[in-house]
Design an enzyme around this catalytic site. Structure first.
Site, short mmCIF file in Angstrom:
data_model
loop_
_atom_site.label_atom_id
_atom_site.label_comp_id
_atom_site.label_asym_id
_atom_site.label_seq_id
_atom_site.Cartn_x
_atom_site.Cartn_y
_atom_site.Cartn_z
N CYS A 131 0.81 -1.29 -0.17
CA CYS A 131 0.00 0.03 0.02
C CYS A 131 0.95 1.15 0.07
O CYS A 131 1.54 1.58 -0.95
CB CYS A 131 -1.00 0.04 1.20
SG CYS A 131 -2.28 1.06 0.89
N HIS B 268 -3.68 -5.17 0.32
CA HIS B 268 -2.98 -5.56 1.67
C HIS B 268 -3.08 -7.09 1.85
O HIS B 268 -4.12 -7.55 2.31
CB HIS B 268 -3.69 -4.94 2.85
CG HIS B 268 -3.49 -3.56 3.23
ND1 HIS B 268 -2.48 -3.26 4.25
CD2 HIS B 268 -3.69 -2.25 2.69
CE1 HIS B 268 -2.55 -1.84 4.41
NE2 HIS B 268 -3.15 -1.27 3.36
N GLU C 30 -1.76 -9.20 3.84
CA GLU C 30 -1.83 -9.42 5.36
C GLU C 30 -3.25 -9.47 5.84
O GLU C 30 -3.51 -10.39 6.81
CB GLU C 30 -0.83 -8.45 6.03
CG GLU C 30 -1.27 -7.32 6.37
CD GLU C 30 -1.30 -6.05 5.38
OE1 GLU C 30 -1.09 -4.94 5.51
OE2 GLU C 30 -0.88 -6.45 4.28
#
Length: 274
Positions: free
Chosen positions: A128, A233, A235
């Site tokens: 990001c 993202h 994660e």
């Protein structure tokens, strides 16, 4: 885990001069912190995640005591996590709105980190904000606010939905990203950003774009070491049950850690670093 890769993760920075400082206590101090899911994503790949604290002249350490290059020499790779806006001053502009002034302190710190790890030949992965900063580090520019500067663009952020906001991307045919996801020409990714790449940095190639507005969603450096960055993202996506067509970040993490392992083994064959 004795032989586990050591992956540095850049710190997010809390500055006490924002309104939350009136909470008192620890919130009157500068905080360097690591978002949990970023650390867990790296650890889930079998590596050890270590937050790299900024080294500032105002801190207890002097720059001659330790440098970010010391971390680059000893760690195997770098992950740049998301967070605050990149300051327009980094690419020669003034904020179009005071709210978009970003965090120049973090910008300088992470720019030095990028330079240190690339100089050391260690892999870098941007998430990001990390992708945006990598683009700026290579001479590119950003849209300070997509909705304002590109009103025809799709919604790239929805505060109410946060990481449940998804949109479609097209993966560049023949790219390394396409090779990581055989059979995928398009995918769904989360989208939590209001800034984005405007002018592409030097020696960067585009590996994914949003549809239908064409906003750049993934880039890769053409230089001698591994530098890849994505606007989404992975994660956060690793924490949920993915729906068909949504992009699993596992192949990206494994490629990054594979590059880190290869670099470590090459250094070992050449003798210990000094």
């Amino acid at each position: 885990m004795a032989d586990a890769l050591l992956i540095g993760v850049s710190a997010r920075i809390y500055h006490p001069n924002v309104p939350h400082a009136d909470l008192g206590g620890i919130f009157t101090k500068t905080l360097h912190y690591l978002e949990q899911s970023a650390a867990h994503w790296v650890i889930g790949g079998g590596a050890l995640a270590l937050m790299i604290p900024p080294v500032e002249s105002e801190g207890l350490l002097r720059r001659i005591d330790v440098s970010l290059s010391d971390y680059a020499e000893r760690l195997d790779g770098l992950v740049l996590q998301g967070g605050a806006d990149v300051s327009p001053a980094c690419y020669g502009e003034r904020p179009l709105d005071p709210a978009w002034a970003g965090d120049p302190v973090r910008d300088q710190y992470e720019m030095e980190l990028i330079d240190a790890f690339i100089t050391a030949g260690k892999p870098v992965l941007g998430i990001c904000r990390g992708m945006q900063l990598i683009n700026v580090a290579f001479g590119g520019t950003l849209y300070q606010d997509i909705a304002t500067q590109l009103p025809s663009a799709i919604a790239h952020v929805d505060p109410a939905r946060y990481d449940s906001q998804f949109h479609r991307v097209r993966i560049a045919p023949g790219s390394r990203l396409a090779a990581l996801y055989p059979g995928f020409t398009h995918a769904e990714i989360n989208s939590i950003h209001h800034q984005g790449i405007k002018e592409l940095g030097r020696e960067l190639v585009v590996e994914a774009v949003a549809e239908p507005d064409g906003m750049i969603e993934a880039v890769r450096w053409q230089g001698p070491s591994h530098v890849f960055a994505m606007q989404w993202h992975p994660e956060f996506m690793a924490q949920r049950a993915l729906q068909p067509g949504q992009l699993d970040g596992g192949p990206i993490l494994r490629e990054f850690l594979g590059a880190a392992r290869q670099r470590r083994e090459a250094s070992g064959a050449a003798g210990p670093e000094t």
